[in-house]
Design a protein around this motif. Structure first.
Motif, short mmCIF file in Angstrom:
data_model
loop_
_atom_site.label_atom_id
_atom_site.label_comp_id
_atom_site.label_asym_id
_atom_site.label_seq_id
_atom_site.Cartn_x
_atom_site.Cartn_y
_atom_site.Cartn_z
N LYS A 1 91.53 30.59 38.77
CA LYS A 1 91.88 30.09 38.21
C LYS A 1 93.00 29.16 38.20
N LEU A 2 93.95 29.57 38.46
CA LEU A 2 95.10 29.09 39.46
C LEU A 2 94.87 28.17 41.02
N GLY A 3 94.28 28.57 41.58
CA GLY A 3 93.47 28.12 42.37
C GLY A 3 92.83 26.59 42.02
N LEU A 4 91.83 26.93 41.10
CA LEU A 4 91.34 25.66 41.09
C LEU A 4 91.77 24.87 40.34
N ASP A 5 92.84 25.01 39.53
CA ASP A 5 93.39 24.25 38.72
C ASP A 5 94.92 23.28 39.70
N ILE A 6 95.28 24.23 40.80
CA ILE A 6 95.27 23.41 42.05
C ILE A 6 95.37 22.10 42.35
N ALA A 7 93.88 22.97 42.91
CA ALA A 7 93.06 22.04 43.74
C ALA A 7 92.14 20.94 43.11
N CYS A 8 92.78 20.80 41.81
CA CYS A 8 91.74 20.32 41.16
C CYS A 8 93.52 18.84 40.95
N ASP A 9 94.47 18.80 40.32
CA ASP A 9 95.36 17.94 40.60
C ASP A 9 95.95 17.56 42.05
N ALA A 10 95.92 18.69 42.94
CA ALA A 10 96.04 17.94 43.97
C ALA A 10 95.64 16.51 44.17
N LEU A 11 93.98 17.14 44.51
CA LEU A 11 92.45 15.53 44.06
C LEU A 11 93.01 14.32 42.93
N GLY A 12 93.62 15.16 42.36
CA GLY A 12 93.51 14.48 41.17
C GLY A 12 94.91 13.13 41.40
N ASN A 13 95.53 13.46 42.60
CA ASN A 13 96.84 12.71 42.66
C ASN A 13 96.66 11.84 43.69
N ILE A 14 95.95 12.13 44.98
CA ILE A 14 95.44 11.59 45.08
C ILE A 14 94.44 10.12 44.91
N ILE A 15 93.24 10.49 44.28
CA ILE A 15 92.66 9.80 43.74
C ILE A 15 93.15 8.36 42.90
N GLU A 16 94.70 9.53 41.76
CA GLU A 16 95.21 8.31 40.80
C GLU A 16 96.28 7.49 42.13
N PHE A 17 97.08 7.64 43.64
CA PHE A 17 97.44 6.76 44.10
C PHE A 17 96.82 6.08 44.68
N TRP A 18 95.17 5.87 44.81
CA TRP A 18 94.53 5.10 45.51
C TRP A 18 94.50 4.22 44.23
N GLY A 19 94.19 4.20 43.07
CA GLY A 19 94.58 3.18 42.14
C GLY A 19 92.72 3.40 41.45
N PHE A 20 92.49 4.98 41.16
CA PHE A 20 91.68 5.47 39.93
C PHE A 20 92.43 6.67 39.20
N LYS A 21 91.76 6.49 37.79
CA LYS A 21 92.41 7.61 37.18
C LYS A 21 92.32 8.85 37.78
N LYS A 22 93.75 9.41 37.45
CA LYS A 22 93.73 11.32 38.17
C LYS A 22 92.64 11.93 37.68
N VAL A 23 91.83 11.80 36.42
CA VAL A 23 90.78 12.52 35.52
C VAL A 23 90.28 12.90 36.46
N MET A 24 89.74 11.25 37.27
CA MET A 24 87.96 11.23 37.78
C MET A 24 88.26 12.27 38.61
N GLY A 25 89.59 12.07 39.57
CA GLY A 25 89.90 13.41 40.48
C GLY A 25 89.52 15.03 40.02
N ARG A 26 90.16 14.77 39.17
CA ARG A 26 90.59 15.89 38.73
C ARG A 26 88.96 16.53 38.29
N MET A 27 87.95 15.74 37.65
CA MET A 27 86.84 15.86 37.10
C MET A 27 86.40 16.50 38.32
#
Length: 186
Positions: free
Chosen positions: A16-42
């Protein structure tokens, strides 16, 4: 390698912790690219999951509202980075990620970055119509920006259509760069 993972491995406390960290990491880069962070997390949640998931399970795992889940699913479906699964869970629709990362990136870049670049070219060309003297430095600089943007658009289009790039285009960009440096350095 995914077929060797134990079923429901994301359910374990250890993962679960690894999943949360991975979801947040990709959410952050997706947000940096101008998308919503939740899109990367999902997308990450669905990508790491061995099985397609219903919307309520996605909402629960990401700790987000059902409304946000529904809107994000629609956005991700539109971008083609997730899809409806052929399987059903009762009456619930299940969702899974696009697993071909390359296909997904090309689609997003083609629809987003190339579109923006073509809009920029159009705007720059329009601006050229409003310079009275086509020999003055501002006009010439805008013309060079158009030339560069058109070369970049050609690179994108060649790459997306043929999965290869014409080296001649790189040579043109390099030559144009030398001209720009020489003409406008002072």
């Amino acid at each position: 390698f995914m077929e060797n993972l134990p079923e429901k491995s994301l359910e374990s406390k250890e993962n679960k912790l690894g999943l949360d960290i991975a979801c947040d990491a990709l959410g952050n880069i997706i947000e940096f690219w101008g998308f919503k962070k939740v899109m990367g997390r999902m997308w990450t949640l669905l990508y790491l999951s061995e099985e397609a998931m219903p919307a309520d399970e996605i909402a629960n795992k990401l700790n987000i509202s059902t409304g946000l889940t529904s809107m994000t699913i629609k956005d991700l479906l539109r971008w083609g980075v997730i899809r409806r699964s052929m399987k059903k869970e009762g009456r619930k629709e299940l969702y899974e990620s696009e697993t071909n990362i390359w296909t997904m990136l090309i689609k997003v870049i083609r629809e987003r970055e190339l579109f923006q670049l073509l809009q920029t070219i159009e705007g720059l060309k329009e601006s050229m119509n409003h310079f009275p003297d086509q020999q003055n430095p501002p006009f010439l600089k805008v013309k060079q920006l158009v030339d560069i943007a058109e070369l970049l658009a050609k690179l994108f289009e060649d790459f997306f259509e043929n999965a290869k790039v014409d080296l001649g285009t790189f040579k043109k960009i390099s030559k144009l760069n030398k001209i720009i440096r020489k003409d406008f350095s002072s």
